[in-house]
Write a protein that holds these residues in place. Structure first.
Motif, PDB file in Angstrom:
ATOM      1  N   LEU A 155       0.838  -1.198   0.000  1.00  0.00           N
ATOM      2  CA  LEU A 155       0.000   0.000   0.000  1.00  0.00           C
ATOM      3  C   LEU A 155       0.875   1.251   0.000  1.00  0.00           C
ATOM      4  CD1 LEU A 155      -2.602  -1.076   2.702  1.00  0.00           C
ATOM      5  CD2 LEU A 155      -2.902  -1.142   0.227  1.00  0.00           C
ATOM      6  N   LEU A 156       0.401   2.294  -0.638  1.00  0.00           N
ATOM      7  CA  LEU A 156       1.039   3.605  -0.565  1.00  0.00           C
ATOM      8  C   LEU A 156       0.710   4.202   0.790  1.00  0.00           C
ATOM      9  CD1 LEU A 156       2.353   6.192  -1.849  1.00  0.00           C
ATOM     10  CD2 LEU A 156       0.046   6.771  -2.624  1.00  0.00           C
ATOM     11  N   VAL A 157       1.705   4.737   1.487  1.00  0.00           N
ATOM     12  CA  VAL A 157       1.488   5.303   2.814  1.00  0.00           C
ATOM     13  C   VAL A 157       1.801   6.794   2.783  1.00  0.00           C
ATOM     14  CG1 VAL A 157       2.163   5.215   5.245  1.00  0.00           C
ATOM     15  CG2 VAL A 157       2.069   3.107   3.903  1.00  0.00           C
ATOM     16  N   CYS A 158       0.849   7.606   3.236  1.00  0.00           N
ATOM     17  CA  CYS A 158       1.051   9.048   3.334  1.00  0.00           C
ATOM     18  C   CYS A 158       2.103   9.310   4.418  1.00  0.00           C
ATOM     19  CB  CYS A 158      -0.252   9.745   3.692  1.00  0.00           C
ATOM     20  SG  CYS A 158      -0.066  11.510   3.995  1.00  0.00           S
ATOM     21  N   ALA A 159       3.118  10.065   4.066  1.00  0.00           N
ATOM     22  CA  ALA A 159       4.209  10.343   4.995  1.00  0.00           C
ATOM     23  C   ALA A 159       3.774  11.244   6.151  1.00  0.00           C
ATOM     24  CB  ALA A 159       5.374  10.985   4.252  1.00  0.00           C
ATOM     25  N   ALA A 160       2.723  12.028   5.977  1.00  0.00           N
ATOM     26  CA  ALA A 160       2.320  12.981   7.021  1.00  0.00           C
ATOM     27  C   ALA A 160       1.542  12.318   8.153  1.00  0.00           C
ATOM     28  CB  ALA A 160       1.503  14.114   6.420  1.00  0.00           C
ATOM     29  N   HIS A 161       0.523  11.527   7.831  1.00  0.00           N
ATOM     30  CA  HIS A 161      -0.346  10.981   8.868  1.00  0.00           C
ATOM     31  C   HIS A 161      -0.569   9.476   8.779  1.00  0.00           C
ATOM     32  CE1 HIS A 161      -1.518  15.302   8.716  1.00  0.00           C
ATOM     33  NE2 HIS A 161      -1.252  15.144   9.990  1.00  0.00           N
ATOM     34  N   GLY A 162       0.140   8.790   7.869  1.00  0.00           N
ATOM     35  CA  GLY A 162       0.086   7.335   7.814  1.00  0.00           C
ATOM     36  C   GLY A 162      -1.113   6.725   7.130  1.00  0.00           C
ATOM     37  N   ALA A 163      -1.919   7.496   6.428  1.00  0.00           N
ATOM     38  CA  ALA A 163      -3.035   6.912   5.690  1.00  0.00           C
ATOM     39  C   ALA A 163      -2.481   5.939   4.647  1.00  0.00           C
ATOM     40  CB  ALA A 163      -3.865   8.000   5.022  1.00  0.00           C
ATOM     41  N   SER A 164      -3.183   4.814   4.438  1.00  0.00           N
ATOM     42  CA  SER A 164      -2.732   3.793   3.492  1.00  0.00           C
ATOM     43  C   SER A 164      -3.707   3.698   2.324  1.00  0.00           C
ATOM     44  CB  SER A 164      -2.643   2.435   4.191  1.00  0.00           C
ATOM     45  OG  SER A 164      -1.709   2.488   5.243  1.00  0.00           O
ATOM     46  N   PHE A 165      -3.149   3.649   1.108  1.00  0.00           N
ATOM     47  CA  PHE A 165      -3.957   3.682  -0.111  1.00  0.00           C
ATOM     48  C   PHE A 165      -3.655   2.484  -0.999  1.00  0.00           C
ATOM     49  CE2 PHE A 165      -3.313   7.985   1.348  1.00  0.00           C
ATOM     50  CZ  PHE A 165      -4.573   8.545   1.274  1.00  0.00           C
TER      51      PHE A 165
END
Length: 127
Positions: free
Chosen positions: A83-93
């Motif tokens: 999964l792609l992980v947002c570096a700011a808040h850890g959301a996974s896509f």
């Protein structure tokens, strides 16, 4: 003698050449890249993801807080489960459709940008 003028069809009047967002050979299979593109009148940062001969693109913006997804320009995080992980808040896509499966924006999606692969390069669709 009067000369006759024949107007060029609209597509023939433009001499603009589409600029590739990236070369496929510079984008590792399963890897990410950042590209700048003019969408409408706005310059936008795009996230490119290569899956074999296919490339998907999204705006490089997390739907949670509107921050960039990369931790440094063009450097994206991928979890062990792909999964792609947002570096700011850890959301996974998910990388198939941009859907957030975990984190503060669960259920929301990244904003897709249509791209095509042509002649070994990635272009905005329609260019």
């Amino acid at each position: 003698m009067e000369s006759l003028k024949h107007p060029l069809p609209p597509h023939a009047e433009s001499t603009a050449v589409a600029t590739p967002l990236a070369l496929l050979e510079h984008l590792a299979d399963g890897g990410f890249a950042e590209a700048e593109a003019l969408l409408g009148n706005d310059a936008e940062s795009l996230l490119l993801y290569r899956d074999g001969d296919t490339v998907r693109a999204w705006l490089n913006v997390c739907p949670h807080a509107g921050r960039r997804l990369d931790w440094a320009p063009g450097q994206f995080l991928k979890s062990r489960d792909g999964l792609l992980v947002c570096a700011a808040h850890g959301a996974s896509f998910e990388l198939q459709n941009g859907l957030c499966t975990a984190g503060p924006c669960r259920g929301e999606s990244l904003r897709a940008v249509p791209v095509v692969v042509r002649d070994g390069a990635v272009f905005l669709a329609g260019e």
